[in-house]
Design a protein around this motif. Structure first.
Motif, PDB file in Angstrom:
ATOM      1  N   CYS A 142       0.749  -1.169   0.117  1.00 44.20           N
ATOM      2  CA  CYS A 142       0.047   0.053  -0.029  1.00 44.20           C
ATOM      3  C   CYS A 142       0.934   1.220   0.200  1.00 44.20           C
ATOM      4  CB  CYS A 142      -0.913  -0.198   1.083  1.00 44.20           C
ATOM      5  SG  CYS A 142      -2.287  -1.269   1.190  1.00 44.20           S
ATOM      6  N   THR A 143       0.558   2.256  -0.589  1.00 38.81           N
ATOM      7  CA  THR A 143       1.090   3.507  -0.661  1.00 38.81           C
ATOM      8  C   THR A 143       0.716   4.148   0.694  1.00 38.81           C
ATOM      9  OG1 THR A 143       1.177   3.803  -3.335  1.00 38.81           O
ATOM     10  CG2 THR A 143       1.355   5.785  -1.677  1.00 38.81           C
ATOM     11  N   VAL A 144       1.575   4.591   1.514  1.00 36.30           N
ATOM     12  CA  VAL A 144       1.457   5.331   2.758  1.00 36.30           C
ATOM     13  C   VAL A 144       2.513   6.244   2.709  1.00 36.30           C
ATOM     14  CG1 VAL A 144       1.316   5.413   5.478  1.00 36.30           C
ATOM     15  CG2 VAL A 144       0.416   3.270   3.728  1.00 36.30           C
ATOM     16  N   THR A 145       2.249   7.700   2.864  1.00 34.97           N
ATOM     17  CA  THR A 145       3.074   8.917   2.630  1.00 34.97           C
ATOM     18  C   THR A 145       2.893   9.626   3.921  1.00 34.97           C
ATOM     19  OG1 THR A 145       2.006  10.212   1.299  1.00 34.97           O
ATOM     20  CG2 THR A 145       3.596   8.591   0.440  1.00 34.97           C
ATOM     21  N   CYS A 146       1.769   9.630   4.554  1.00 32.68           N
ATOM     22  CA  CYS A 146       1.364  10.778   5.551  1.00 32.68           C
ATOM     23  C   CYS A 146       0.662  10.108   6.675  1.00 32.68           C
ATOM     24  CB  CYS A 146       0.426  11.537   4.836  1.00 32.68           C
ATOM     25  SG  CYS A 146      -0.006  13.113   5.581  1.00 32.68           S
ATOM     26  N   ALA A 147       1.096  10.392   7.683  1.00 36.96           N
ATOM     27  CA  ALA A 147       0.547  10.194   9.011  1.00 36.96           C
ATOM     28  C   ALA A 147      -0.713  10.818   9.537  1.00 36.96           C
ATOM     29  CB  ALA A 147       1.391  10.039  10.246  1.00 36.96           C
ATOM     30  N   ASP A 148      -0.842  12.120   8.879  1.00 35.34           N
ATOM     31  CA  ASP A 148      -1.790  13.147   9.276  1.00 35.34           C
ATOM     32  C   ASP A 148      -2.818  13.175   8.216  1.00 35.34           C
ATOM     33  OD1 ASP A 148      -3.253  15.530   9.515  1.00 35.34           O
ATOM     34  OD2 ASP A 148      -1.415  16.687  10.090  1.00 35.34           O
ATOM     35  N   GLU A 149      -3.902  12.472   8.869  1.00 34.08           N
ATOM     36  CA  GLU A 149      -5.032  12.205   8.020  1.00 34.08           C
ATOM     37  C   GLU A 149      -5.609  13.323   7.251  1.00 34.08           C
ATOM     38  OE1 GLU A 149      -5.633   9.425   7.112  1.00 34.08           O
ATOM     39  OE2 GLU A 149      -5.148   8.175   8.951  1.00 34.08           O
ATOM     40  N   SER A 150      -5.763  14.623   8.128  1.00 32.79           N
ATOM     41  CA  SER A 150      -6.109  15.834   7.285  1.00 32.79           C
ATOM     42  C   SER A 150      -5.389  16.228   6.090  1.00 32.79           C
ATOM     43  CB  SER A 150      -6.094  16.965   8.443  1.00 32.79           C
ATOM     44  OG  SER A 150      -4.890  17.330   8.823  1.00 32.79           O
ATOM     45  N   ILE A 151      -4.232  16.014   6.280  1.00 33.52           N
ATOM     46  CA  ILE A 151      -3.163  16.326   4.992  1.00 33.52           C
ATOM     47  C   ILE A 151      -3.424  15.288   3.780  1.00 33.52           C
ATOM     48  CG2 ILE A 151      -0.778  16.546   4.210  1.00 33.52           C
ATOM     49  CD1 ILE A 151      -0.004  17.641   6.919  1.00 33.52           C
ATOM     50  N   GLN A 152      -3.282  14.095   4.466  1.00 35.47           N
ATOM     51  CA  GLN A 152      -3.751  12.784   3.361  1.00 35.47           C
ATOM     52  C   GLN A 152      -4.994  13.180   2.640  1.00 35.47           C
ATOM     53  OE1 GLN A 152      -5.958   9.942   4.150  1.00 35.47           O
ATOM     54  NE2 GLN A 152      -5.800   9.278   2.063  1.00 35.47           N
ATOM     55  N   GLN A 153      -5.977  13.453   3.267  1.00 33.07           N
ATOM     56  CA  GLN A 153      -7.464  13.944   2.479  1.00 33.07           C
ATOM     57  C   GLN A 153      -7.211  14.810   1.502  1.00 33.07           C
ATOM     58  OE1 GLN A 153     -10.300  11.811   2.581  1.00 33.07           O
ATOM     59  NE2 GLN A 153      -8.909  10.467   3.161  1.00 33.07           N
ATOM     60  N   VAL A 154      -6.323  15.733   1.636  1.00 31.63           N
ATOM     61  CA  VAL A 154      -6.048  16.948   0.814  1.00 31.63           C
ATOM     62  C   VAL A 154      -5.273  16.263  -0.713  1.00 31.63           C
ATOM     63  CG1 VAL A 154      -4.664  19.036   0.163  1.00 31.63           C
ATOM     64  CG2 VAL A 154      -6.100  18.706   2.481  1.00 31.63           C
ATOM     65  N   ILE A 155      -4.166  15.656  -0.483  1.00 32.33           N
ATOM     66  CA  ILE A 155      -3.370  15.239  -1.475  1.00 32.33           C
ATOM     67  C   ILE A 155      -4.052  13.855  -2.236  1.00 32.33           C
ATOM     68  CG2 ILE A 155      -1.341  16.102  -0.606  1.00 32.33           C
ATOM     69  CD1 ILE A 155      -0.263  13.698   0.570  1.00 32.33           C
ATOM     70  N   GLU A 156      -4.735  13.071  -1.327  1.00 33.97           N
ATOM     71  CA  GLU A 156      -5.562  11.854  -1.861  1.00 33.97           C
ATOM     72  C   GLU A 156      -6.753  11.734  -1.554  1.00 33.97           C
ATOM     73  OE1 GLU A 156      -1.304   9.384  -1.146  1.00 33.97           O
ATOM     74  OE2 GLU A 156      -3.132   9.021   0.378  1.00 33.97           O
ATOM     75  N   PRO A 157      -7.658  12.748  -2.132  1.00 33.00           N
ATOM     76  CA  PRO A 157      -8.806  13.029  -1.503  1.00 33.00           C
ATOM     77  C   PRO A 157     -10.123  11.889  -1.525  1.00 33.00           C
ATOM     78  CG  PRO A 157      -8.598  13.906  -3.394  1.00 33.00           C
ATOM     79  CD  PRO A 157      -7.229  13.549  -3.377  1.00 33.00           C
ATOM     80  N   ARG A 158      -9.970  10.873  -2.472  1.00 32.19           N
ATOM     81  CA  ARG A 158     -10.994   9.637  -2.698  1.00 32.19           C
ATOM     82  C   ARG A 158     -10.241   8.411  -2.114  1.00 32.19           C
ATOM     83  NH1 ARG A 158     -13.049  10.851  -8.400  1.00 32.19           N
ATOM     84  NH2 ARG A 158     -12.733  12.943  -8.609  1.00 32.19           N
ATOM     85  N   ALA A 159      -9.218   8.310  -1.594  1.00 31.31           N
ATOM     86  CA  ALA A 159      -8.604   7.100  -1.219  1.00 31.31           C
ATOM     87  C   ALA A 159      -8.917   6.791   0.042  1.00 31.31           C
ATOM     88  CB  ALA A 159      -7.006   7.135  -1.638  1.00 31.31           C
ATOM     89  N   ALA A 160      -8.592   5.630   0.578  1.00 33.68           N
ATOM     90  CA  ALA A 160      -8.633   5.130   1.968  1.00 33.68           C
ATOM     91  C   ALA A 160      -7.760   5.938   2.722  1.00 33.68           C
ATOM     92  CB  ALA A 160      -8.286   3.640   2.117  1.00 33.68           C
TER      93      ALA A 160
END
Length: 285
Positions: A142-160
């Protein structure tokens, strides 16, 4: 979102240059995850379609064509990679089920696979993945690059979410004989490159007994570069200018990369997770 059926003449694509596999299959064209940094935006040019994130083309005859190719006497059971251009487990797979049929084919021919995803849907096929991992080499990431979910939802908006993906990896590690790891790609300067963020991912990966992490910094080329930078500009004007300066070409400035990897190597030394397992274990014979 629109799902569009197409026919393919061939299923397996030859891959060249520095990858731990030489053969690649993409069941879908286009991807619903909406990642700002997606390097595959160019791939819709061949379809004369600009809506990479919204028009998802699926290869109706992929299973039939793939079987013809791997049943040939000349096929050497080389590892096949799934998910390099478009995620095989994006939401449309729930309805279409093409990847599940492909996995049944892989089991029948005992063919090794590498599968990368950002979706929890892969757990639907854990029975087949477990079965395949008993008769062939299986690598799951799995691609995992961000532990901060708020940031992750900005850069990968529709992914898990990142946490959901870590849970997926934990279950895959527990329930299959596959090699299981993280693609920490792309690490985005000034967004996901902090020591604290990187270490948090390494620490959790070690806790759930993953096999490896493969890190890599953001690369911007072709259509991806203006799309990514313009998206960041809407999010943060100052950040946009910093990144624009850092990326005069496809790769970031050497000075930044050198400093970042010095920091990353400090983290690597603390955790028993290397980035070599994929290459050592899964390569064409």
């Amino acid at each position: 979102m629109e799902y569009i059926p197409i026919q393919c003449k061939s299923a397996i694509r030859k891959v060249r240059g520095g990858m731990p596999y030489q053969h690649d299959v993409n069941i879908y064209r286009g991807c619903e995850h909406g990642c700002l940094y997606c390097y595959a935006l160019y791939s819709h040019d061949y379809l004369d379609d600009e809506k990479f994130y919204d028009h998802i083309y699926y290869k109706e005859n992929i299973v039939e064509i793939l079987e013809k190719e791997i049943s040939k006497p000349s096929w050497q059971k080389n590892i096949i990679n799934f998910g390099s251009v478009s995620d095989s487990y994006q939401p449309c797979e729930k309805e279409l089920g093409l990847m599940r049929e492909v996995l049944k084919l892989m089991i029948r021919y005992q063919n090794p696979v590498n599968i990368s995803t950002k979706s929890t849907l892969i757990l639907r096929d854990i029975d087949l993945l477990a079965e395949l991992s008993k008769v062939a080499a299986v690598n799951l990431t799995c691609t995992v690059t961000c532990a901060d979910e708020s940031i992750q939802q900005v850069i990968e908006p529709r992914a898990a979410t990142s946490l959901e993906r870590m849970k997926v990896l934990q279950i895959l590690k527990q329930k299959t004989n596959a090699s299981v790891g993280i693609l920490m790609m792309p690490i985005i300067p000034y967004i996901t490159d902090s020591y604290e963020n990187i270490e948090a991912i390494y620490k959790l990966a070690q806790q759930i007994d993953l096999d490896y992490i493969v890190p890599g910094t953001l690369y911007l080329r072709g259509k991806t570069k203006p799309y990514f930078l313009n998206s960041i500009r809407q999010y943060d004007e100052n950040l946009y200018w910093k990144l624009k300066h850092l990326y005069p070409k496809g790769s970031c400035l050497k000075e930044y990369k050198k400093e970042f990897y010095q920091s990353l190597n400090q983290i690597r030394k603390k955790y028993d997770l290397e980035n070599k397992v994929l290459k050592d274990t899964y390569k064409d014979e």
